[in-house]
Scaffold this motif. Structure first.
Motif, PDB file in Angstrom:
ATOM      1  N   UNK A   1       0.833  -1.203   0.000  1.00 53.44           N
ATOM      2  CA  UNK A   1       0.000   0.000   0.000  1.00 53.44           C
ATOM      3  C   UNK A   1       0.868   1.253   0.000  1.00 53.44           C
ATOM      4  N   UNK A   2       1.945   1.256   0.804  1.00 50.83           N
ATOM      5  CA  UNK A   2       2.856   2.403   0.836  1.00 50.83           C
ATOM      6  C   UNK A   2       3.471   2.628  -0.540  1.00 50.83           C
ATOM      7  N   UNK A   3       3.929   1.551  -1.179  1.00 48.36           N
ATOM      8  CA  UNK A   3       4.562   1.671  -2.498  1.00 48.36           C
ATOM      9  C   UNK A   3       3.580   2.204  -3.526  1.00 48.36           C
ATOM     10  N   UNK A   4       2.357   1.687  -3.499  1.00 47.54           N
ATOM     11  CA  UNK A   4       1.351   2.118  -4.470  1.00 47.54           C
ATOM     12  C   UNK A   4       0.964   3.570  -4.253  1.00 47.54           C
ATOM     13  N   UNK A   5       0.728   3.946  -2.986  1.00 49.37           N
ATOM     14  CA  UNK A   5       0.314   5.319  -2.688  1.00 49.37           C
ATOM     15  C   UNK A   5       1.422   6.316  -3.002  1.00 49.37           C
TER      16      UNK A   5
ATOM     17  N   UNK B   1       3.159   5.502 -18.260  1.00 49.13           N
ATOM     18  CA  UNK B   1       2.772   4.087 -18.323  1.00 49.13           C
ATOM     19  C   UNK B   1       3.977   3.174 -18.138  1.00 49.13           C
ATOM     20  N   UNK B   2       5.115   3.542 -18.717  1.00 46.16           N
ATOM     21  CA  UNK B   2       6.317   2.724 -18.562  1.00 46.16           C
ATOM     22  C   UNK B   2       6.792   2.724 -17.110  1.00 46.16           C
ATOM     23  N   UNK B   3       6.701   3.876 -16.446  1.00 43.67           N
ATOM     24  CA  UNK B   3       7.145   3.973 -15.050  1.00 43.67           C
ATOM     25  C   UNK B   3       6.275   3.149 -14.108  1.00 43.67           C
ATOM     26  N   UNK B   4       5.004   2.933 -14.481  1.00 45.62           N
ATOM     27  CA  UNK B   4       4.122   2.156 -13.599  1.00 45.62           C
ATOM     28  C   UNK B   4       4.518   0.689 -13.521  1.00 45.62           C
ATOM     29  N   UNK B   5       5.372   0.223 -14.437  1.00 49.27           N
ATOM     30  CA  UNK B   5       5.807  -1.181 -14.387  1.00 49.27           C
ATOM     31  C   UNK B   5       6.533  -1.474 -13.076  1.00 49.27           C
ATOM     32  N   UNK B   6       7.227  -0.484 -12.529  1.00 50.60           N
ATOM     33  CA  UNK B   6       7.966  -0.652 -11.265  1.00 50.60           C
ATOM     34  C   UNK B   6       7.007  -0.887 -10.104  1.00 50.60           C
ATOM     35  N   UNK B   7       6.088   0.064  -9.785  1.00 53.04           N
ATOM     36  CA  UNK B   7       5.176  -0.176  -8.654  1.00 53.04           C
ATOM     37  C   UNK B   7       4.228  -1.346  -8.870  1.00 53.04           C
ATOM     38  N   UNK B   8       3.828  -1.597 -10.119  1.00 47.89           N
ATOM     39  CA  UNK B   8       2.956  -2.745 -10.372  1.00 47.89           C
ATOM     40  C   UNK B   8       3.663  -4.051 -10.033  1.00 47.89           C
ATOM     41  N   UNK B   9       4.962  -4.112 -10.287  1.00 48.19           N
ATOM     42  CA  UNK B   9       5.730  -5.304  -9.936  1.00 48.19           C
ATOM     43  C   UNK B   9       5.753  -5.502  -8.421  1.00 48.19           C
ATOM     44  N   UNK B  10       5.820  -4.398  -7.673  1.00 46.10           N
ATOM     45  CA  UNK B  10       5.797  -4.489  -6.204  1.00 46.10           C
ATOM     46  C   UNK B  10       4.459  -5.050  -5.739  1.00 46.10           C
ATOM     47  N   UNK B  11       3.368  -4.542  -6.347  1.00 43.01           N
ATOM     48  CA  UNK B  11       2.026  -4.995  -5.977  1.00 43.01           C
ATOM     49  C   UNK B  11       1.861  -6.488  -6.252  1.00 43.01           C
TER      50      UNK B  11
ATOM     51  N   UNK C   1      11.027  -4.414 -19.057  1.00 41.61           N
ATOM     52  CA  UNK C   1      11.597  -5.546 -18.321  1.00 41.61           C
ATOM     53  C   UNK C   1      12.614  -5.078 -17.289  1.00 41.61           C
ATOM     54  N   UNK C   2      13.312  -3.974 -17.580  1.00 44.29           N
ATOM     55  CA  UNK C   2      14.250  -3.431 -16.610  1.00 44.29           C
ATOM     56  C   UNK C   2      13.503  -2.848 -15.399  1.00 44.29           C
ATOM     57  N   UNK C   3      12.389  -2.169 -15.674  1.00 38.32           N
ATOM     58  CA  UNK C   3      11.558  -1.640 -14.585  1.00 38.32           C
ATOM     59  C   UNK C   3      11.012  -2.774 -13.719  1.00 38.32           C
ATOM     60  N   UNK C   4      10.615  -3.849 -14.367  1.00 37.94           N
ATOM     61  CA  UNK C   4      10.069  -4.995 -13.641  1.00 37.94           C
ATOM     62  C   UNK C   4      11.129  -5.601 -12.725  1.00 37.94           C
ATOM     63  N   UNK C   5      12.368  -5.724 -13.203  1.00 39.04           N
ATOM     64  CA  UNK C   5      13.451  -6.252 -12.367  1.00 39.04           C
ATOM     65  C   UNK C   5      13.648  -5.362 -11.138  1.00 39.04           C
TER      66      UNK C   5
ATOM     67  N   UNK D   1      12.919  -4.534  -5.371  1.00 41.40           N
ATOM     68  CA  UNK D   1      12.523  -3.671  -4.257  1.00 41.40           C
ATOM     69  C   UNK D   1      11.479  -4.356  -3.392  1.00 41.40           C
ATOM     70  N   UNK D   2      10.553  -5.071  -4.009  1.00 38.51           N
ATOM     71  CA  UNK D   2       9.525  -5.788  -3.247  1.00 38.51           C
ATOM     72  C   UNK D   2      10.151  -6.877  -2.385  1.00 38.51           C
ATOM     73  N   UNK D   3      11.162  -7.558  -2.922  1.00 40.21           N
ATOM     74  CA  UNK D   3      11.812  -8.633  -2.180  1.00 40.21           C
ATOM     75  C   UNK D   3      12.602  -8.097  -0.986  1.00 40.21           C
ATOM     76  N   UNK D   4      13.027  -6.840  -1.074  1.00 41.33           N
ATOM     77  CA  UNK D   4      13.722  -6.215   0.052  1.00 41.33           C
ATOM     78  C   UNK D   4      12.760  -5.661   1.095  1.00 41.33           C
ATOM     79  N   UNK D   5      11.712  -4.937   0.661  1.00 44.03           N
ATOM     80  CA  UNK D   5      10.973  -4.053   1.560  1.00 44.03           C
ATOM     81  C   UNK D   5      10.248  -4.780   2.693  1.00 44.03           C
ATOM     82  N   UNK D   6       9.437  -5.757   2.368  1.00 40.09           N
ATOM     83  CA  UNK D   6       8.651  -6.421   3.414  1.00 40.09           C
ATOM     84  C   UNK D   6       9.514  -7.194   4.402  1.00 40.09           C
ATOM     85  N   UNK D   7      10.495  -8.016   3.945  1.00 39.85           N
ATOM     86  CA  UNK D   7      11.369  -8.682   4.923  1.00 39.85           C
ATOM     87  C   UNK D   7      12.135  -7.693   5.801  1.00 39.85           C
TER      88      UNK D   7
END
Length: 464
Positions: A146-150, A316-326, A373-377, A382-388
């Motif tokens: 939620x923090x990442x999306x907001x 739209x291209x930048x949203x690939x990053x937060x969407x990957x987190x979600x 694909x770079x944004x997705x990586x 970032x998602x793999x880091x943040x929650x743990x």
């Protein structure tokens, strides 16, 4: 009746709704105003330089009160701090929507920031009470998602609201959501029975904490603004003033920390920072959020200026990053507890660093797929880091100090984001932002910060 280990399913869902509403409002209001600054400047007959205080007032108030209110939550209860914070946030939102001058709006934003600090300071501590220990990783993953999306939804939401209404609606929309949260939260939020014995809430320490963070923020922001505007700009903060604010903040900090050394439950949580895994997690968080800000603020200049893309395409291209987190957050929540958090964070930040290097090495005429694909990586890393990382921060603190840990979690995020923004402004003062050199240097620097943060994360495997 509250279960000893978390809440029953129905009560947990109701409490989660309250928590999510609070996160969304507090995080969104840190960014949603940016797009409306030109409209606010015209409507209130203010200058562009003065309008920056609409943003700074909120950020300084939030940063200055995160730790005091977190400690207050350890003393009087997280539920009480959260609900009072929500009420103050609602009053501040009403005041913002009715402001008729820039000073009135800035003061109302201070009130909003105080309310946001109440919400953010005890947010993670409440999550620890809401979820059973075996499910805490999932709860923190939802929080992080939620923090990442907001964080990245602010400009898009602002654009939607401004397309049908004037700028006061950016604040007025908070009021019904805050009232709903208050109504639900009175019954849904749990009470923490474990309080911090020996803790005291000293007004002098609160003032020193606010002065330390406020002066350091203003000093760093002033240096960054000089770099962004150019040394010859009439709106740039004088160098002597920016340096004076920074030095004064550091001096106050020394006095403040020395006072805290003798406290059994310090307002600035030195007791938690003495825990090696907690201290390493703080370093990991600051470095990771600095890297994210450097990249996420610098990338639009690269896409728009160097590659000539439209605002819509770049967005739209930048949203690939937060969407990957979600997308990744639920999976990461299930991994927490099965594998060491330091290992997950180290792998995630390694992926983030590699993704940033890949973005810096984009071809001269990249396709949309090359960028996505770079944004997705980056997003997956970032998602793999943040929650743990958040899980380690919260669970490494004793239960009665969950508030202090929760406050430090927010403080580390805001510190990293501020550092990243200032470094980017300094980079752009030496390297043109629209020629490609500035954004590319920022991406390389971001990759370095992510790699160092990954090293801090990996060190936690030995210290956990």
């Amino acid at each position: 009746m509250i279960a000893q280990d978390g809440l029953p399913t129905r009560e947990r869902l109701r409490a989660l709704v309250v928590i999510v509403l609070g996160i969304v409002m507090a995080v969104l209001d840190g960014t949603i105003v940016n797009l409306a600054l030109p409209d606010i400047t015209r409507a209130l007959n203010a200058s562009a330089a003065q309008s920056i205080w609409v943003i700074n007032a909120y950020q300084i108030a939030t940063l200055a009160l995160l730790l005091p209110l977190a400690t207050l939550g350890d003393i009087v209860g997280y539920r009480r701090v959260y609900l009072v914070g929500m009420a103050v946030f609602a009053v501040g939102s009403v005041a913002c929507s009715m402001a008729e001058s820039l000073p009135m709006l800035a003061l109302a934003r201070v009130l909003q920031g105080i309310g946001a600090a109440g919400l953010m300071s005890v947010n993670a501590a409440l999550v620890r009470l809401i979820y059973p220990a075996r499910m805490l990783g999932r709860g923190i993953a939802i929080n992080s998602m939620v923090v990442a999306t907001a964080s990245v939804a602010g400009p898009s939401l602002a654009a939607g609201i401004l397309s049908v209404g004037s700028w006061p609606w950016l604040f007025a929309i908070n009021v019904p959501l805050a009232l709903l949260s208050l109504w639900l939260g009175r019954k849904a939020l749990p009470v923490n029975h474990a309080k911090a014995a020996g803790a005291r809430f000293s007004p002098l320490d609160v003032v020193l904490n606010g002065l330390m963070f406020g002066l350091v923020f203003l000093g760093i922001d002033g240096l960054g603004a000089r770099g962004d505007a150019g040394a010859g700009s009439s709106t740039a903060t004088p160098l002597w003033l920016a340096l004076s604010e920074l030095v004064a903040g550091l001096v106050v900090g020394v006095v403040y920390v020395r006072r805290q050394l003798s406290e059994p439950v310090p307002l600035f949580p030195l007791d938690l920072l003495r825990i090696p895994v907690f201290a390493l997690s703080m370093g990991t968080s600051v470095g990771a959020f600095c890297a994210q800000t450097l990249a996420f603020v610098g990338l639009p200049f690269l896409l728009l200026g160097s590659y000539g893309m439209s605002h819509l395409t770049a967005g739209l291209l930048l949203t690939a990053w937060p969407l990957s987190i979600v997308v990744m957050a639920p999976l990461v929540g299930r991994l927490i507890g099965r594998y060491p958090g330091g290992l997950l964070g180290g792998i995630g930040l390694g992926l983030l660093s590699l993704g940033l290097v890949a973005l810096a090495l984009l071809p001269a005429q990249p396709s949309n797929a090359d960028i996505v694909w770079r944004m997705v990586v980056c997003g997956l890393g970032f998602a793999l880091f943040q929650s743990p990382n958040n899980h380690i921060i919260i669970t490494s603190a004793p239960p009665h100090r969950s508030g202090g840990a929760s406050g430090m979690l927010g403080t580390a995020r805001l510190t990293g984001q501020t550092l990243g923004a200032v470094l980017l402004a300094i980079i752009f003062s030496f390297l043109a932002p629209n020629g490609g050199q500035g954004p590319l240097f920022a991406l390389w620097l971001a990759a370095g910060f992510a790699a160092v943060a990954g090293l801090c994360s990996a060190l936690r495997i030995r210290n956990s």
